[in-house]
Each structure stands twice: as structure tokens, then as C-alpha cells.
Write a protein that holds these residues in place. Structure first.
Motif, PDB file in Angstrom:
ATOM      1  N   VAL A  17       0.834  -1.198   0.000  1.00  0.00           N
ATOM      2  CA  VAL A  17       0.000   0.000   0.000  1.00  0.00           C
ATOM      3  C   VAL A  17       0.872   1.252   0.000  1.00  0.00           C
ATOM      4  CG1 VAL A  17      -1.705   1.316   1.318  1.00  0.00           C
ATOM      5  CG2 VAL A  17      -1.957  -1.156   1.077  1.00  0.00           C
ATOM      6  N   ALA A  18       1.919   1.244   0.818  1.00  0.00           N
ATOM      7  CA  ALA A  18       2.816   2.400   0.872  1.00  0.00           C
ATOM      8  C   ALA A  18       3.490   2.597  -0.477  1.00  0.00           C
ATOM      9  CB  ALA A  18       3.852   2.203   1.971  1.00  0.00           C
ATOM     10  N   SER A  19       3.887   1.493  -1.101  1.00  0.00           N
ATOM     11  CA  SER A  19       4.514   1.590  -2.423  1.00  0.00           C
ATOM     12  C   SER A  19       3.528   2.132  -3.447  1.00  0.00           C
ATOM     13  CB  SER A  19       5.024   0.221  -2.877  1.00  0.00           C
ATOM     14  OG  SER A  19       6.046  -0.222  -2.021  1.00  0.00           O
ATOM     15  N   MET A  20       2.299   1.696  -3.372  1.00  0.00           N
ATOM     16  CA  MET A  20       1.279   2.175  -4.310  1.00  0.00           C
ATOM     17  C   MET A  20       1.004   3.666  -4.094  1.00  0.00           C
ATOM     18  SD  MET A  20       0.507  -0.182  -6.344  1.00  0.00           S
ATOM     19  CE  MET A  20      -0.983   0.354  -7.105  1.00  0.00           C
ATOM     20  N   GLU A  21       0.985   4.094  -2.833  1.00  0.00           N
ATOM     21  CA  GLU A  21       0.785   5.520  -2.559  1.00  0.00           C
ATOM     22  C   GLU A  21       1.939   6.346  -3.131  1.00  0.00           C
ATOM     23  OE1 GLU A  21       0.212   5.916   1.652  1.00  0.00           O
ATOM     24  OE2 GLU A  21      -1.815   5.100   1.567  1.00  0.00           O
ATOM     25  N   ALA A  22       3.167   5.861  -2.957  1.00  0.00           N
ATOM     26  CA  ALA A  22       4.323   6.563  -3.516  1.00  0.00           C
ATOM     27  C   ALA A  22       4.227   6.587  -5.041  1.00  0.00           C
ATOM     28  CB  ALA A  22       5.617   5.894  -3.058  1.00  0.00           C
ATOM     29  N   TRP A  23       3.809   5.482  -5.627  1.00  0.00           N
ATOM     30  CA  TRP A  23       3.662   5.397  -7.090  1.00  0.00           C
ATOM     31  C   TRP A  23       2.606   6.389  -7.573  1.00  0.00           C
ATOM     32  CZ3 TRP A  23       6.243   3.967 -11.079  1.00  0.00           C
ATOM     33  CH2 TRP A  23       5.599   3.770 -12.313  1.00  0.00           C
ATOM     34  N   CYS A  24       1.506   6.480  -6.859  1.00  0.00           N
ATOM     35  CA  CYS A  24       0.447   7.432  -7.232  1.00  0.00           C
ATOM     36  C   CYS A  24       0.957   8.871  -7.144  1.00  0.00           C
ATOM     37  CB  CYS A  24      -0.779   7.244  -6.343  1.00  0.00           C
ATOM     38  SG  CYS A  24      -1.690   5.742  -6.713  1.00  0.00           S
ATOM     39  N   CYS A  25       1.763   9.158  -6.120  1.00  0.00           N
ATOM     40  CA  CYS A  25       2.339  10.513  -6.002  1.00  0.00           C
ATOM     41  C   CYS A  25       3.255  10.796  -7.184  1.00  0.00           C
ATOM     42  CB  CYS A  25       3.112  10.642  -4.695  1.00  0.00           C
ATOM     43  SG  CYS A  25       2.042  10.750  -3.254  1.00  0.00           S
ATOM     44  N   LEU A  26       4.047   9.818  -7.590  1.00  0.00           N
ATOM     45  CA  LEU A  26       4.927  10.003  -8.744  1.00  0.00           C
ATOM     46  C   LEU A  26       4.122  10.219 -10.019  1.00  0.00           C
ATOM     47  CD1 LEU A  26       7.723   7.361  -8.060  1.00  0.00           C
ATOM     48  CD2 LEU A  26       7.933   9.843  -8.035  1.00  0.00           C
ATOM     49  N   LEU A  27       3.051   9.470 -10.190  1.00  0.00           N
ATOM     50  CA  LEU A  27       2.208   9.639 -11.372  1.00  0.00           C
ATOM     51  C   LEU A  27       1.578  11.026 -11.403  1.00  0.00           C
ATOM     52  CD1 LEU A  27       0.376   6.202 -11.728  1.00  0.00           C
ATOM     53  CD2 LEU A  27       2.084   7.188 -13.248  1.00  0.00           C
ATOM     54  N   GLU A  28       1.120  11.495 -10.255  1.00  0.00           N
ATOM     55  CA  GLU A  28       0.520  12.829 -10.183  1.00  0.00           C
ATOM     56  C   GLU A  28       1.555  13.902 -10.521  1.00  0.00           C
ATOM     57  OE1 GLU A  28      -2.185  15.721 -10.043  1.00  0.00           O
ATOM     58  OE2 GLU A  28      -2.624  13.571  -9.980  1.00  0.00           O
ATOM     59  N   ALA A  29       2.766  13.737 -10.004  1.00  0.00           N
ATOM     60  CA  ALA A  29       3.834  14.690 -10.322  1.00  0.00           C
ATOM     61  C   ALA A  29       4.141  14.666 -11.816  1.00  0.00           C
ATOM     62  CB  ALA A  29       5.085  14.365  -9.511  1.00  0.00           C
ATOM     63  N   ALA A  30       4.158  13.482 -12.410  1.00  0.00           N
ATOM     64  CA  ALA A  30       4.417  13.361 -13.846  1.00  0.00           C
ATOM     65  C   ALA A  30       3.319  14.062 -14.651  1.00  0.00           C
ATOM     66  CB  ALA A  30       4.527  11.896 -14.247  1.00  0.00           C
ATOM     67  N   ARG A  31       2.060  13.921 -14.220  1.00  0.00           N
ATOM     68  CA  ARG A  31       0.945  14.601 -14.900  1.00  0.00           C
ATOM     69  C   ARG A  31       1.120  16.119 -14.837  1.00  0.00           C
ATOM     70  NH1 ARG A  31      -2.633  11.258 -11.921  1.00  0.00           N
ATOM     71  NH2 ARG A  31      -2.840   9.330 -13.077  1.00  0.00           N
ATOM     72  N   GLU A  32       1.492  16.617 -13.665  1.00  0.00           N
ATOM     73  CA  GLU A  32       1.683  18.055 -13.512  1.00  0.00           C
ATOM     74  C   GLU A  32       2.817  18.557 -14.410  1.00  0.00           C
ATOM     75  OE1 GLU A  32       1.931  19.478  -9.484  1.00  0.00           O
ATOM     76  OE2 GLU A  32       0.379  18.091  -8.839  1.00  0.00           O
ATOM     77  N   ILE A  33       3.902  17.808 -14.456  1.00  0.00           N
ATOM     78  CA  ILE A  33       5.025  18.190 -15.317  1.00  0.00           C
ATOM     79  C   ILE A  33       4.584  18.175 -16.772  1.00  0.00           C
ATOM     80  CG2 ILE A  33       7.284  17.440 -16.163  1.00  0.00           C
ATOM     81  CD1 ILE A  33       7.850  16.549 -13.247  1.00  0.00           C
ATOM     82  N   ARG A  34       3.825  17.163 -17.175  1.00  0.00           N
ATOM     83  CA  ARG A  34       3.349  17.088 -18.552  1.00  0.00           C
ATOM     84  C   ARG A  34       2.476  18.294 -18.875  1.00  0.00           C
ATOM     85  NH1 ARG A  34      -0.285  12.554 -19.086  1.00  0.00           N
ATOM     86  NH2 ARG A  34      -1.846  14.100 -18.598  1.00  0.00           N
ATOM     87  N   ASN A  35       1.599  18.672 -17.948  1.00  0.00           N
ATOM     88  CA  ASN A  35       0.735  19.830 -18.172  1.00  0.00           C
ATOM     89  C   ASN A  35       1.552  21.104 -18.312  1.00  0.00           C
ATOM     90  OD1 ASN A  35      -1.556  18.257 -18.103  1.00  0.00           O
ATOM     91  ND2 ASN A  35      -1.974  18.650 -15.947  1.00  0.00           N
TER      92      ASN A  35
END
Length: 133
Positions: A17-35
Motif C-alpha cells: 500500500v505504501a509503495s502504491m501511494e508513492a507510485w500514485c504521487c509520482l504519477l501525479e507529479a508526472a501529470r503536472e510536469i506534462r501539463n
């Protein structure tokens, strides 16, 4: 991962779960960078309004003459450039093509240009129009 002093989560003993939360944070950061990248790309692709062309040092020196002459005639070159850009471009073009630059320079140095510019300046008629407008 976790330090030895922390107790493992009884519902997530392997830290998935902790790994998935970290992964979700990374994905969100990647989305923001893409935007941000897309916004930058759109900004860079916007058509640019044509600005003044770069001027060589020699041309800039030549154009100082028209500015000095205009000021000696109590004309504001900056105001004319804003209100009547085509008129200012015409003045500058004629000044760049001037064949009597030495006479202009002498008159400006002597302080007589305001009285004698009509005799030698290719911009004489244009300056008169601006002066008496």
C-alpha cells in the motif's frame, strides 16, 4: 523501506500500500510536469508579433542622427514611434539611406541643424509635417 524501529502494518505486511501511494504521487507529479510542458509548448508555438528587426551598431549610430534632429525640433521620437510607427519607420529608412551624413553631423554638433535641416535632410518634408501637425 521501513526502519527496524517501525512496526509493520498488520494489513500491509509487505508495504504494498505504501509503495502504491508513492507510485500514485509520482504519477501525479508526472501529470503536472506534462501539463506544464504542454503549456510551455503552446506558449512557444504561439505566433510572435513582428517586432523591430535587430539593428547593427553602424545602423544604430546612423539612426541617432534622426533622433537628435527630432529633439532639436522639439519632436519626441518615442511618442511618434508609438503614435505613428509608419512615419517613424519612414524617417529611419530615409536616414539610413542618407548620403549627406557628414553635413548632418556637423549641423547637429554646431547646434544649427534645427535651422538648416531642410537644406540637406531627406526627411525635411516629413519632419515639417510632424512639426506643424
Amino acid at each position: 523501506m521501513s526502519s527496524s524501529s517501525e512496526k509493520p502494518d498488520p494489513f500491509d505486511p509487505f508495504g504494498i500500500v505504501a509503495s502504491m501511494e508513492a507510485w500514485c504521487c509520482l504519477l501525479e507529479a508526472a501529470r503536472e510536469i506534462r501539463n506544464v510542458d504542454q503549456e510551455m509548448m503552446m506558449t512557444m508555438l504561439k505566433p510572435k508579433t513582428p517586432g523591430p528587426a535587430p539593428v547593427s551598431a553602424e545602423a544604430a549610430a546612423k539612426l541617432r542622427s534622426i533622433v537628435e534632429l527630432m529633439r532639436s525640433l522639439n519632436l519626441d521620437p518615442d511618442a511618434i514611434r508609438q503614435r505613428q510607427p509608419a512615419a517613424m519607420r519612414a524617417l529611419e529608412a530615409a536616414c539610413l539611406d542618407c548620403r549627406d551624413r557628414s553635413r548632418c553631423a556637423r549641423a547637429l554638433r554646431a547646434g544649427t541643424a534645427a535651422a538648416t535641416y531642410r537644406e540637406f535632410c531627406p526627411n525635411g518634408a516629413r519632419l515639417d509635417q510632424l512639426k506643424y501637425a
